[in-house]
Write an enzyme that holds these catalytic residues in place. Structure first.
Site, PDB file in Angstrom:
ATOM      1  N   ALA A   1       0.844  -1.197   0.000  1.00  0.00           N
ATOM      2  CA  ALA A   1       0.000   0.000   0.000  1.00  0.00           C
ATOM      3  C   ALA A   1       0.875   1.242   0.000  1.00  0.00           C
ATOM      4  CB  ALA A   1      -0.931   0.008   1.214  1.00  0.00           C
ATOM      5  N   ASP A   2       0.299   2.332  -0.450  1.00  0.00           N
ATOM      6  CA  ASP A   2       0.974   3.625  -0.396  1.00  0.00           C
ATOM      7  C   ASP A   2      -0.071   4.693  -0.116  1.00  0.00           C
ATOM      8  OD1 ASP A   2       3.495   5.163  -0.750  1.00  0.00           O
ATOM      9  OD2 ASP A   2       2.326   6.158  -2.320  1.00  0.00           O
ATOM     10  N   THR A   3       0.261   5.603   0.783  1.00  0.00           N
ATOM     11  CA  THR A   3      -0.659   6.676   1.170  1.00  0.00           C
ATOM     12  C   THR A   3      -0.013   8.024   0.919  1.00  0.00           C
ATOM     13  OG1 THR A   3      -1.658   5.296   2.902  1.00  0.00           O
ATOM     14  CG2 THR A   3      -2.005   7.677   3.063  1.00  0.00           C
TER      15      THR A   3
END
Length: 280
Positions: free
Chosen positions: A129-131
Site C-alpha cells: 500500500a501507499d498513502t
C-alpha cells in the site's frame, strides 16, 4: 508563534519512526492482580481467508498501523518484508496515478524477491500500500523531512481547509497454472476528504510537531493518535486516513484468492478461439 524550546529536544526525524527498545506497542502489561485482558475476537470465517490460514502472507510495509488494521480481519501472522522500491516516481503524474503506481511497484518488488524463496517457499499473498496526502491545490504530500517542513506542511493544510488522503492497495498471489504472467494482481485507490479545524493555532501546530507523532506519516499527522486534535471532520473511510482502507483490501484479497469462475471460463474460451484461428 511561540519560540519556547523544551528542556529536552524532540527526537530527530530519522529516529521518530523507529521502535523504542523495550516498549510494548500494546501498552504496559496489566498487573497480575488486575482483570484479565479482553478475549480477542475469532477470525472472520470467510472462504478467502480460510484459504490463507497457515500460509505465507507478506506485508510489503513496515507500518505498524497497516499491520494492526489487517489484524482486525484475522490476518495476524503476517511476515513483514519492506519494499526496496525507491518511491521516486515523478510528481508530474496525477496523484491517483502516482499513488497507484507506487503501491503496485512495492508489491512487484517484494513478490519478485520472495517468489523463489528456497527457505520459506513462495508467498500465498503479498499486500502492499501507499498513502499520500493531496493538498487543496493538488500538491502531493508525503512524510515531512524536517521540523520546519513539518510545521509548513500542517500550516498549509490548516490554511487551505480541506485536503484529500489517497491510499492505493495492491494485492498479489501466484497462480497455480502456467498462465502468463504467472500471478494475479488486483489494485484499488481509496480517497477520503479531511477538513482541518481553521481555529488551530500556530502554537498548537508547534506543540504537535514536537511530539513527533506525525513525523513518519504522510501529511505529517496521525488521525488515530494526537493528530486528531487538528481535524474538524472527515468525509469517507477513516481507516483509509490511518493508512489502509480495510473493506476494499478484503475485497481485493477475495478477488485474487477466489477469482470469478465465469471470468476464467471466458479467458479459456478466448484462448481456445485464438488457437482455432491460428490453425493449431
Amino acid at each position: 508563534m511561540s519560540n519556547s524550546i523544551p528542556s529536552e529536544p524532540p527526537p530527530s526525524y530519522e529516529d521518530a519512526h523507529r521502535p523504542v527498545p523495550g516498549l510494548n506497542r500494546a501498552g504496559p502489561a496489566l498487573s497480575p492482580r488486575g482483570p484479565p485482558p479482553p478475549r480477542a475476537p475469532l477470525p472472520l470465517n470467510l472462504p478467502a481467508l480460510t484459504l490463507l490460514r497457515g500460509k505465507r502472507i507478506v506485508l510489503a510495509s513496515q507500518s505498524p498501523r497497516r499491520r494492526q488494521l489487517l489484524a482486525q480481519i484475522g490476518l495476524v501472522n503476517l511476515e513483514i518484508v519492506p519494499s526496496k522500491f525507491a518511491e521516486n516516481l515523478p510528481k508530474t503524474l496525477s496523484p491517483f496515478e502516482y499513488v497507484l503506481q507506487t503501491a503496485t511497484e512495492k508489491a512487484m518488488d517484494v513478490y519478485q524477491r520472495e517468489i523463489d524463496n528456497k527457505e520459506k517457499g513462495e508467498p500465498a499473498l503479498v499486500i502492499a500500500a501507499d498513502t499520500v496526502v493531496i493538498s487543496h491545490r493538488g500538491r502531493i504530500l508525503e512524510k515531512p523531512r524536517s521540523e520546519a517542513d513539518h510545521i509548513s506542511m500542517l500550516t498549509m493544510l490548516r490554511d487551505e481547509g480541506t485536503h484529500k488522503v489517497c491510499t492505493a492497495v495492491a494485492v498479489m498471489t501466484p497462480l497455480e497454472s502456467a498462465k502468463d504472467p504467472g500471478y494475479a494482481l488486483e489494485t484499488h485507490v481509496e480517497e477520503t476528504a479531511v477538513k482541518f479545524d481553521a481555529t488551530v493555532t500556530d502554537d498548537l501546530i508547534l506543540a504537535y510537531v514536537r511530539t513527533r507523532d506525525g513525523a513518519d506519516k504522510a501529511g505529517g499527522y496521525g488521525i488515530q493518535t494526537a493528530g486528531t486534535i487538528l481535524i474538524e471532520k472527515i468525509d469517507g473511510s477513516y481507516d483509509n486516513v490511518v493508512g489502509l482502507p480495510l473493506r476494499p483490501t478484503l475485497k481485493l484479497i477475495e478477488k485474487v484468492m477466489m477469482p470469478d469462475d465465469e471470468e476464467e471460463l471466458a479467458d479459456d474460451d478466448d484462448e481456445f478461439a485464438h488457437s482455432d484461428d491460428d490453425g493449431i
